[in-house]
Motif scaffolding. Structure first.
Motif, short mmCIF file in Angstrom:
data_model
loop_
_atom_site.label_atom_id
_atom_site.label_comp_id
_atom_site.label_asym_id
_atom_site.label_seq_id
_atom_site.Cartn_x
_atom_site.Cartn_y
_atom_site.Cartn_z
N UNK A 80 0.88 -1.18 0.00
CA UNK A 80 0.00 0.00 0.00
C UNK A 80 0.91 1.22 0.00
N UNK A 81 0.88 1.97 -1.09
CA UNK A 81 1.78 3.12 -1.24
C UNK A 81 1.03 4.27 -1.88
N UNK A 82 1.61 5.46 -1.76
CA UNK A 82 1.01 6.66 -2.35
C UNK A 82 1.32 6.76 -3.83
N UNK A 83 2.46 6.21 -4.25
CA UNK A 83 2.83 6.29 -5.66
C UNK A 83 3.84 5.21 -5.98
N UNK A 84 3.99 4.92 -7.27
CA UNK A 84 4.95 3.91 -7.71
C UNK A 84 5.25 4.12 -9.17
N UNK A 85 6.38 3.58 -9.61
CA UNK A 85 6.75 3.67 -11.01
C UNK A 85 6.15 2.48 -11.75
N UNK A 86 6.07 2.57 -13.06
CA UNK A 86 5.51 1.49 -13.87
C UNK A 86 6.39 0.25 -13.81
N UNK A 87 7.71 0.45 -13.75
CA UNK A 87 8.61 -0.70 -13.67
C UNK A 87 8.45 -1.41 -12.33
N UNK A 88 8.23 -0.64 -11.25
CA UNK A 88 8.02 -1.24 -9.93
C UNK A 88 6.72 -2.04 -9.92
N UNK A 89 5.68 -1.49 -10.52
CA UNK A 89 4.40 -2.19 -10.58
C UNK A 89 4.53 -3.50 -11.35
N UNK A 90 5.26 -3.47 -12.45
CA UNK A 90 5.45 -4.68 -13.26
C UNK A 90 6.21 -5.74 -12.47
N UNK A 91 7.24 -5.35 -11.74
CA UNK A 91 8.04 -6.31 -10.97
C UNK A 91 7.25 -6.89 -9.80
N UNK A 92 6.43 -6.07 -9.16
CA UNK A 92 5.62 -6.54 -8.04
C UNK A 92 4.57 -7.55 -8.54
#
Length: 157
Positions: free
Chosen positions: A125-137
């Motif tokens: 649960x975060x306020x923001x994230x990068x697209x690469x971080x979302x893909x890796x998660x």
């Protein structure tokens, strides 16, 4: 008929003005440039943007670094590689990361960046994230959602 075929009528062409060729030519003596001064001399006068020695506008306007951004948001930033030490299916928030000791200071809402690899499935649960971080998660089998404390953030911060 094409544009390159157009030309003015032979009688409509006007002679160019010959500056400084005597008073009978109509632009004799100072040639319409006045009596004295920088703009009456030969050459171009001044460069575009020259303001007579005053600091020009393009140097007065702040650029790039070292001026405050209006409504600048500070984030607590962490890369996905730091999350590998957590147990599988752990709920990751800023508070939980501070309790574990991965994050030591609260610099604002949590933002996840995608440097490194993630091998553990986590519920973040975060306020923001990068697209690469979302893909890796998501590749690791985890999920990422918005933290309830920050409602006005877009998904990539």
């Amino acid at each position: 008929m094409r544009l390159h075929q157009l030309s003015p009528k032979p009688t409509s062409k006007k002679r160019r003005r010959r500056i400084g060729r005597g008073i009978s030519a109509g632009q004799g003596a100072s040639g319409g440039f006045g009596m004295r001064g920088q703009k009456s001399r030969s050459g171009t006068g001044t460069k575009p943007g020259f303001e007579g020695g005053q600091m020009p506008l393009y140097r007065r306007v702040p650029k790039l670094k070292h001026f405050p951004l209006i409504n600048h948001k500070e984030f607590t930033i962490i890369n996905v590689e730091k999350l590998n030490t957590l147990a599988t299916n752990t709920e990751v928030t800023l508070e939980s990361l501070m309790a574990v000791g991965i994050v030591t200071t609260n610099d604002g809402p949590l933002k996840i960046l995608g440097n490194g690899e993630l091998t553990v499935a986590l519920n973040i649960k975060a306020a923001g994230w990068s697209k690469s971080a979302q893909a890796k998660i998501e590749t690791a089998g985890g999920t990422i959602t918005h933290a309830s404390s920050v409602n006005d953030q877009s998904n990539n911060g």
